[in-house]
Design an enzyme around this catalytic site. Sequence first.
Site, short mmCIF file in Angstrom:
data_model
loop_
_atom_site.label_atom_id
_atom_site.label_comp_id
_atom_site.label_asym_id
_atom_site.label_seq_id
_atom_site.Cartn_x
_atom_site.Cartn_y
_atom_site.Cartn_z
N GLU A 34 0.80 -1.29 0.10
CA GLU A 34 0.00 0.03 -0.01
C GLU A 34 0.82 1.26 -0.08
O GLU A 34 1.58 1.34 1.02
CB GLU A 34 -0.94 -0.27 1.19
CG GLU A 34 -2.28 0.78 1.07
CD GLU A 34 -1.78 2.07 1.44
OE1 GLU A 34 -1.44 3.15 0.70
OE2 GLU A 34 -2.15 2.27 2.82
N CYS A 40 -1.85 8.22 3.36
CA CYS A 40 -2.02 7.56 2.02
C CYS A 40 -2.86 7.98 0.93
O CYS A 40 -2.93 8.24 -0.06
CB CYS A 40 -1.77 6.13 2.13
SG CYS A 40 -0.37 5.42 3.38
N GLU A 88 2.93 12.51 -5.09
CA GLU A 88 2.42 12.53 -3.76
C GLU A 88 3.36 13.53 -2.85
O GLU A 88 4.82 13.36 -2.57
CB GLU A 88 2.43 11.23 -3.18
CG GLU A 88 1.80 11.03 -1.83
CD GLU A 88 2.05 9.53 -1.57
OE1 GLU A 88 2.79 8.87 -1.57
OE2 GLU A 88 0.82 9.13 -0.71
#
Length: 484
Positions: free
Chosen positions: A255, A289, A386
Amino acid sequence: MSVRPLNIDPSNCFIAGAWGAPLSGETLPLINPSDGSTLCEIARGQAADINAAVAAADAALSGKWGKATAAERGRLLAKIGRAVLDHVDELARLEAMDVGKPLKQARADVLALARYMEFYGGAADKVHGETIPYLDGYTVYTLREPHGVTGHIIPWNYPMQIIGRSVGAALAMGNASVLKPAEEACLTALAFAEIAHKAGLPDGALNVVPGLGAEAGAALSAHKGVNHISFTGSVGVGKLIQQSAGTNVVPVTLELGGKSPQVVFNDADINAALPFLVNAGIQNAGQTCSASSRILVQHGVYDQVVTAMAERYGQLRTGPAMADLDVGPLVSNRQKEIVEGFLSQGEDLEVVGRGQIVTDAPTGGAYVAPTLFTDVAPDHALAQKEIFGPVQVIIPFADEAEAVAIANGTDFGLVASCWSENGARQMRMARALRAGQVFINNYGAGGGVELPFGGTGLSGHGREKGFEALYGFSVLKTIAARHG
Ligand code: ADP
């Protein structure tokens, strides 16, 4: 009945139900991101400690833990969940100091950890195999068995929640776990091990080895005695973990974060959307996340959304975790430098909203004011990478086709949401958006312990959370009996 108060020594590892110094005797400083001070020394676990932890987990599988029935495992997990709740204040304070998250967010994480234990405790004895119609004279059925030793390498942003979803599901299925928490935040992992052990988790069923990623983490992911690896963290390290898992041919769940969009159409209920649009970006200082770092807004409501989000940004206050404001510091000054690097890439963009850092925030803290950019091109670095900080970009779009193209136009695919009152559009968007979770007229849906979670593309693969995780943490065996 409550377990005794927390009594952890973070300069130790927790292996085979006992605290012990790492074999090298070395420690690392743990920094408080709210002021830059050293909170304590933590164990610098290395390959030798990982070897001991894997051996302890292996021994647990052939001992009392391995013999426990599914019902016994479930009952124990539920008891651990209740014991976590007995320590809600202590755990919340540890997490807040360690990660820098505001106390109320840390408290919500404790409740989530307890809820994971309750959920996986209840589910442990409800994972069934099947019978399969086959040839005349045969009975065929399937069993779900544990992998064996599971390795869990977790990040610093939500230690308790990630322990809950990953270790909780692994233990429910009868695996024995070795947990390598992040070097930036490992206190609640150690506290959880203590709580679980005191609640009756047999020795070796859960072992915790703090240490550096390149040392303890790499040793765990490469260990031949580990039968499954779950990793949450950066894309770069995820690739290394997958390579290690490939060398040993073991399954891996990755993940790895995202660049998750919320798509706001002209017909959306803007007032309902607003709190989600902002909170999903700044919660945990954007170090999530599934943070929603891209807000896509249709032309007809663009100005309205920009103005309202900017106004909310102006009210956001950033300060020490214990002050319990809207936003805490980032986890470290290293993370602050990374986020500031991104902000400097946005110098050509318009900043439409900015939060404040409170004047009495300690100078050594890792503070970054929440920043909202508007009119950002979909291919700009700030709309593609990100950031893992309290930074959001607003991107305009004309119609549904353009919205889908922009929303799906990154390398990631973790979470997405669609804000619209048009039912047919909701259904089309749910199918078209490339993400492991799509939310309609909400975002994040209450933490989602029950909701399978994971991504596509660079967001990783495999699913955690919900019942689905129990399949990931087990192996299917088919038995074909010929009896005539
Ligand atoms: P971040 O950059 O956000 O800290 P990382 O992916 O580096 O995220 O860290 C997530 C987890 O992975 C942490 O527990 C870290 O110690 C661990 N880790 C880092 N490097 C490695 C590695 N080479 N092998 C295994 N684990 C690692």
